[in-house]
Design a protein around this motif. Structure first.
Motif, PDB file in Angstrom:
ATOM      1  N   GLY A  21       0.816  -1.212   0.000  1.00 57.23           N
ATOM      2  CA  GLY A  21       0.000   0.000   0.000  1.00 57.23           C
ATOM      3  C   GLY A  21       0.848   1.259   0.000  1.00 57.23           C
ATOM      4  O   GLY A  21       0.556   2.228  -0.709  1.00 57.23           O
ATOM      5  N   VAL A  22       1.907   1.261   0.804  1.00 61.55           N
ATOM      6  CA  VAL A  22       2.805   2.412   0.866  1.00 61.55           C
ATOM      7  C   VAL A  22       3.504   2.612  -0.476  1.00 61.55           C
ATOM      8  O   VAL A  22       3.616   3.742  -0.975  1.00 61.55           O
ATOM      9  N   VAL A  23       3.956   1.519  -1.073  1.00 61.06           N
ATOM     10  CA  VAL A  23       4.626   1.612  -2.382  1.00 61.06           C
ATOM     11  C   VAL A  23       3.674   2.175  -3.429  1.00 61.06           C
ATOM     12  O   VAL A  23       4.055   3.009  -4.260  1.00 61.06           O
ATOM     13  N   LEU A  24       2.405   1.722  -3.388  1.00 61.21           N
ATOM     14  CA  LEU A  24       1.416   2.227  -4.341  1.00 61.21           C
ATOM     15  C   LEU A  24       1.222   3.729  -4.167  1.00 61.21           C
ATOM     16  O   LEU A  24       1.177   4.485  -5.151  1.00 61.21           O
ATOM     17  N   THR A  25       1.120   4.181  -2.926  1.00 63.93           N
ATOM     18  CA  THR A  25       0.939   5.611  -2.657  1.00 63.93           C
ATOM     19  C   THR A  25       2.136   6.423  -3.129  1.00 63.93           C
ATOM     20  O   THR A  25       1.982   7.474  -3.773  1.00 63.93           O
ATOM     21  N   ILE A  30       4.549  10.235  -7.034  1.00 63.40           N
ATOM     22  CA  ILE A  30       5.665  10.668  -7.864  1.00 63.40           C
ATOM     23  C   ILE A  30       5.244  10.794  -9.322  1.00 63.40           C
ATOM     24  O   ILE A  30       5.688  11.695 -10.038  1.00 63.40           O
ATOM     25  N   ARG A  31       4.346   9.919  -9.753  1.00 60.77           N
ATOM     26  CA  ARG A  31       3.888   9.958 -11.144  1.00 60.77           C
ATOM     27  C   ARG A  31       2.830  11.028 -11.375  1.00 60.77           C
ATOM     28  O   ARG A  31       2.839  11.710 -12.401  1.00 60.77           O
ATOM     29  N   TYR A  32       1.885  11.160 -10.427  1.00 57.68           N
ATOM     30  CA  TYR A  32       0.708  11.990 -10.683  1.00 57.68           C
ATOM     31  C   TYR A  32       0.496  13.114  -9.665  1.00 57.68           C
ATOM     32  O   TYR A  32      -0.459  13.872  -9.789  1.00 57.68           O
ATOM     33  N   GLY A  33       1.357  13.206  -8.655  1.00 59.43           N
ATOM     34  CA  GLY A  33       1.162  14.216  -7.628  1.00 59.43           C
ATOM     35  C   GLY A  33       0.273  13.716  -6.503  1.00 59.43           C
ATOM     36  O   GLY A  33      -0.327  12.642  -6.588  1.00 59.43           O
ATOM     37  N   THR A  34       0.170  14.499  -5.437  1.00 60.07           N
ATOM     38  CA  THR A  34      -0.628  14.093  -4.275  1.00 60.07           C
ATOM     39  C   THR A  34      -2.095  13.894  -4.628  1.00 60.07           C
ATOM     40  O   THR A  34      -2.728  12.929  -4.197  1.00 60.07           O
ATOM     41  N   LYS A  35      -2.651  14.814  -5.437  1.00 61.56           N
ATOM     42  CA  LYS A  35      -4.057  14.660  -5.840  1.00 61.56           C
ATOM     43  C   LYS A  35      -4.262  13.357  -6.601  1.00 61.56           C
ATOM     44  O   LYS A  35      -5.310  12.715  -6.485  1.00 61.56           O
ATOM     45  N   GLY A  36      -3.248  12.974  -7.370  1.00 59.38           N
ATOM     46  CA  GLY A  36      -3.357  11.757  -8.153  1.00 59.38           C
ATOM     47  C   GLY A  36      -3.191  10.487  -7.343  1.00 59.38           C
ATOM     48  O   GLY A  36      -3.378   9.386  -7.867  1.00 59.38           O
ATOM     49  N   LEU A  98       6.238  18.695 -13.741  1.00 52.85           N
ATOM     50  CA  LEU A  98       5.841  19.310 -12.481  1.00 52.85           C
ATOM     51  C   LEU A  98       4.822  20.426 -12.677  1.00 52.85           C
ATOM     52  O   LEU A  98       4.088  20.759 -11.751  1.00 52.85           O
ATOM     53  N   ASN A  99       4.795  21.001 -13.862  1.00 55.21           N
ATOM     54  CA  ASN A  99       3.888  22.121 -14.097  1.00 55.21           C
ATOM     55  C   ASN A  99       2.531  21.687 -14.641  1.00 55.21           C
ATOM     56  O   ASN A  99       1.557  22.414 -14.549  1.00 55.21           O
ATOM     57  N   ASN A 100       2.494  20.483 -15.217  1.00 55.46           N
ATOM     58  CA  ASN A 100       1.249  20.014 -15.833  1.00 55.46           C
ATOM     59  C   ASN A 100       1.093  18.516 -15.595  1.00 55.46           C
ATOM     60  O   ASN A 100       1.139  17.717 -16.517  1.00 55.46           O
ATOM     61  N   ALA A 101       0.900  18.150 -14.320  1.00 50.80           N
ATOM     62  CA  ALA A 101       0.832  16.738 -13.948  1.00 50.80           C
ATOM     63  C   ALA A 101      -0.444  16.104 -14.496  1.00 50.80           C
ATOM     64  O   ALA A 101      -1.522  16.693 -14.454  1.00 50.80           O
ATOM     65  N   THR A 102      -0.299  14.910 -15.045  1.00 51.01           N
ATOM     66  CA  THR A 102      -1.463  14.168 -15.510  1.00 51.01           C
ATOM     67  C   THR A 102      -2.013  13.336 -14.363  1.00 51.01           C
ATOM     68  O   THR A 102      -1.261  12.917 -13.481  1.00 51.01           O
ATOM     69  N   TYR A 103      -3.320  13.096 -14.381  1.00 49.08           N
ATOM     70  CA  TYR A 103      -3.941  12.368 -13.291  1.00 49.08           C
ATOM     71  C   TYR A 103      -4.536  11.074 -13.780  1.00 49.08           C
ATOM     72  O   TYR A 103      -5.263  11.046 -14.777  1.00 49.08           O
ATOM     73  N   LYS A 104      -4.224  10.032 -13.082  1.00 49.09           N
ATOM     74  CA  LYS A 104      -4.812   8.747 -13.395  1.00 49.09           C
ATOM     75  C   LYS A 104      -6.263   8.758 -12.912  1.00 49.09           C
ATOM     76  O   LYS A 104      -6.585   9.389 -11.909  1.00 49.09           O
ATOM     77  N   ASN A 105      -7.134   8.069 -13.613  1.00 45.10           N
ATOM     78  CA  ASN A 105      -8.535   7.994 -13.241  1.00 45.10           C
ATOM     79  C   ASN A 105      -8.677   7.564 -11.781  1.00 45.10           C
ATOM     80  O   ASN A 105      -8.185   6.522 -11.377  1.00 45.10           O
ATOM     81  N   LEU A 165       2.985  13.479   0.757  1.00 42.74           N
ATOM     82  CA  LEU A 165       3.564  14.817   0.808  1.00 42.74           C
ATOM     83  C   LEU A 165       5.092  14.755   0.807  1.00 42.74           C
ATOM     84  O   LEU A 165       5.757  15.581   0.172  1.00 42.74           O
ATOM     85  N   LEU A 166       5.641  13.755   1.492  1.00 43.00           N
ATOM     86  CA  LEU A 166       7.098  13.580   1.487  1.00 43.00           C
ATOM     87  C   LEU A 166       7.591  13.197   0.099  1.00 43.00           C
ATOM     88  O   LEU A 166       8.622  13.686  -0.367  1.00 43.00           O
TER      89      LEU A 166
END
Length: 203
Positions: A21-25, A30-36, A98-105, A165-166
């Motif tokens: 679970g931690v690895v998934l988070t 890193i790929r999609y940002g915190t929102k992602g 970093l300026n235009n992060a894509t979000y996974k569904n 966040l880290l």
């Protein structure tokens, strides 16, 4: 309900410890940002509710007492982890913008986190072995059980958000094609190791 603070301490240590679970988070962040990463985090937390409910039913007892049921569940979980690992390992290198992060569904992320939690038989055994130690059976079982489950699930959300966040602060180091490849290979390899570890684990 006795020793709630002790349960809180054990739960914090358990959730903090590195696992699938931690690895998934971390990977999603890193790929999609915190929102992602929020969808996956909520999926893991909701999965905790279901796993806790299973642990309190006859299905939980079946998994605890039946070697066949445990083995089936174990290999299903291991296969899913290995599948995720291969999928990440073989995915093309992604340059983190970093300026235009894509979000996974988020729905897909939620289902990914949920499936990750539900296919882990060790989670069932955790709730079956730990929860009874902190419940006073002379009082209302349901109320105490809900309090403990809500506590644990809330810790999952809070601690995984801290991890996220880290990880977000490290995105700048990995904002390159090479960094994207490192993320894919490291995360994929880690998931496959978790899968092999689960497949070879005993009760």
């Amino acid at each position: 309900m006795e020793n709630y603070l002790l349960f809180l301490l054990i739960a914090v240590i358990t959730v903090l410890s590195p696992g699938p679970g931690v690895v998934l988070t971390l990977t999603n962040t890193i790929r999609y940002g915190t929102k992602g990463a929020i969808g996956g985090i909520l999926g893991i937390a909701f999965g905790t509710f279901i796993v806790a409910g299973v642990s309190a039913t006859s299905l939980g007892i079946l998994l605890m007492t039946s070697s066949l049921a445990f083995t089936i569940m174990k290999f299903v979980g291991a296969a899913y982890l290995i599948y995720l690992g291969i999928k990440l390992w073989r995915s093309p290198a992604i340059s983190v913008d970093l300026n235009n992060a894509t979000y996974k569904n988020r729905k897909l992320q939620f289902l990914e986190g949920l499936t990750l939690q539900l296919t882990n038989p060790k989670a069932v055994f955790f709730f079956m072995s730990v929860f009874p130690q902190f419940i006073d059976f002379t009082e209302g079982f349901t109320t105490q059980f809900i309090i403990l489950v809500v506590t644990y699930s809330s810790l999952v959300v809070c601690i995984h958000l801290v991890y996220s966040l880290l990880a977000r602060s490290a995105r700048g180091w990995l904002a390159s094609e090479k960094g994207g490849r490192i993320i894919s290979r490291f995360s994929g390899g880690t998931f496959m190791c978790f899968g092999v570890g689960l497949a070879t684990a005993s009760k």
